[in-house]
Scaffold this active site. Sequence first.
Site, PDB file in Angstrom:
ATOM      1  N   LYS A   1       0.846  -1.204   0.000  1.00  0.00           N
ATOM      2  CA  LYS A   1       0.000   0.000   0.000  1.00  0.00           C
ATOM      3  C   LYS A   1       0.882   1.256   0.000  1.00  0.00           C
ATOM      4  O   LYS A   1       2.088   1.178   0.302  1.00  0.00           O
ATOM      5  CB  LYS A   1      -0.913  -0.021   1.227  1.00  0.00           C
TER       6      LYS A   1
ATOM      7  N   TYR B   1      13.333  31.861   4.073  1.00  0.00           N
ATOM      8  CA  TYR B   1      12.095  32.594   4.341  1.00  0.00           C
ATOM      9  C   TYR B   1      12.012  33.039   5.792  1.00  0.00           C
ATOM     10  O   TYR B   1      12.422  32.335   6.713  1.00  0.00           O
ATOM     11  CB  TYR B   1      10.899  31.696   4.046  1.00  0.00           C
TER      12      TYR B   1
HETATM   13  C1  LIG Z   1      -0.500  -1.946   6.883  1.00  0.00           C
HETATM   14  C2  LIG Z   1      -1.030  -3.237   7.363  1.00  0.00           C
HETATM   15  C3  LIG Z   1      -0.182  -4.344   7.576  1.00  0.00           C
HETATM   16  C4  LIG Z   1       1.325  -4.243   7.510  1.00  0.00           C
HETATM   17  O1  LIG Z   1       1.802  -3.713   8.715  1.00  0.00           O
HETATM   18  P1  LIG Z   1       3.385  -3.555   9.007  1.00  0.00           P
HETATM   19  O2  LIG Z   1       3.444  -3.072  10.400  1.00  0.00           O
HETATM   20  O3  LIG Z   1       3.873  -2.537   8.023  1.00  0.00           O
HETATM   21  O4  LIG Z   1       3.998  -4.883   8.786  1.00  0.00           O
HETATM   22  C5  LIG Z   1      -0.764  -5.561   7.893  1.00  0.00           C
HETATM   23  N1  LIG Z   1      -2.111  -5.684   8.038  1.00  0.00           N
HETATM   24  C6  LIG Z   1      -2.950  -4.628   7.883  1.00  0.00           C
HETATM   25  C7  LIG Z   1      -4.411  -4.827   8.087  1.00  0.00           C
HETATM   26  C8  LIG Z   1      -2.440  -3.375   7.556  1.00  0.00           C
HETATM   27  O5  LIG Z   1      -3.271  -2.336   7.429  1.00  0.00           O
END
Ligand SMILES: *Cc1c(COP(=O)(O)O)cnc(C)c1O
Length: 369
Positions: free
Chosen positions: A38, A264
């Site tokens: 993601k 700035y």
């Molecule tokens: C983002 C996510 C993961 C991965 O988590 P990490 O801590 O990056 O390993 C696993 N399960 C769900 C439901 C997530 O939203």
Amino acid sequence: MENSHLTTLEIDFNAIDFNLSFFKKKLKKNTKILVVVKAFGYGSDAIEIAKHLVSKVDYFAVAYVEEGIALRVAGIKTPILVLHPQKQNLDKLIKYQLEPNIYSISVLNGMIESVEKAGLSSYPIHIKFNTGLNRLGFSEKDINMLHAILKPQKNVTVISVFSHIAASEDLNEREFTLHQINLFNVLYKKLMDELEEIPFKHMLNTSGIINYAKEAQFDMVRLGIGLYGFGNDSIVTPLLKNVVVLKSIISQIHTIKKGDSVGYNRAYVAQKTTKTATIPIGHADGYSRQFGNGIGFVYINNKKAQIVGNVCMDVIMVDVTNINCNEGDEVLVYKNQNHIEELSEAIKTIPYELLTTISQRVRRVLKNC
Ligand SMILES: *Cc1c(COP(=O)(O)O)cnc(C)c1O
């Protein structure tokens, strides 16, 4: 047109492979691996990561439908779990053969309706239980309704049941986590009482694999940040390989006099003759404005250079008074895991945020791909 931006994010695929095997070694041989890509693969490059890993993992996960479509359009055929689909885009999800996390009755009804409309049957869905994170998912009171909806229909098939741990990295919360695991087992059994199919189970993210592989490994794990080099743990992170390096170059060097200001709002005023370097990365690239005024630092020729003044939209200025350097020299904006952790702490956030906010303007460079 090809991106020629001189600020780049190098992604090391040897390190990705190393980190994946590191976690695989902690698991039973037949435990499936889902890799979470993601948010552009935690800010790296979801498509390239997925292409690289197709033959090495069982599943990918994204947060939103559009992220899943991008993978399908790039030719990825591996099953893709969409962690946060919404009713409004279930038709699209089906069109691209993405598999939804079903977390509410309304999304379940919407899904059955969309599958019916598409003329399909036995469409794979994943049921999520809320066991204490209180973010998304069903609870015990929903199980009768789930049975009532699922039993009489053939449109969808529950292929997995899962949950998510609230504090898998925090061993002070071990008792709470064990309670979540236990509750997940209870809810799974209850759901199973009246289902024909036998879905597989999964619960662990990166820190879960590290801390609860014994108690809650089940049939699959969901590996996210660990693949990208972070274990949320001072023992594990150094055992992982560094995946991303955010690099830039010096655009210009200025020598300013005592009393001259930089940037700035004249936020920095030199107390003595000072040499500054201007670097083409700013808050529009995801370099937090909170790093301004000495909070953040970069590495130039192996030396730390503090940010002087405010972070601009497109540039930062750093103090190179004591560094032997020239225009065009390389700048390491995020050098490695350690550097990213130090910077995260300095602005009270976590590496996840630093990684995922690196903007799409920064050119991705693939190494050992
Ligand atoms: C983002 C996510 C993961 C991965 O988590 P990490 O801590 O990056 O390993 C696993 N399960 C769900 C439901 C997530 O939203």
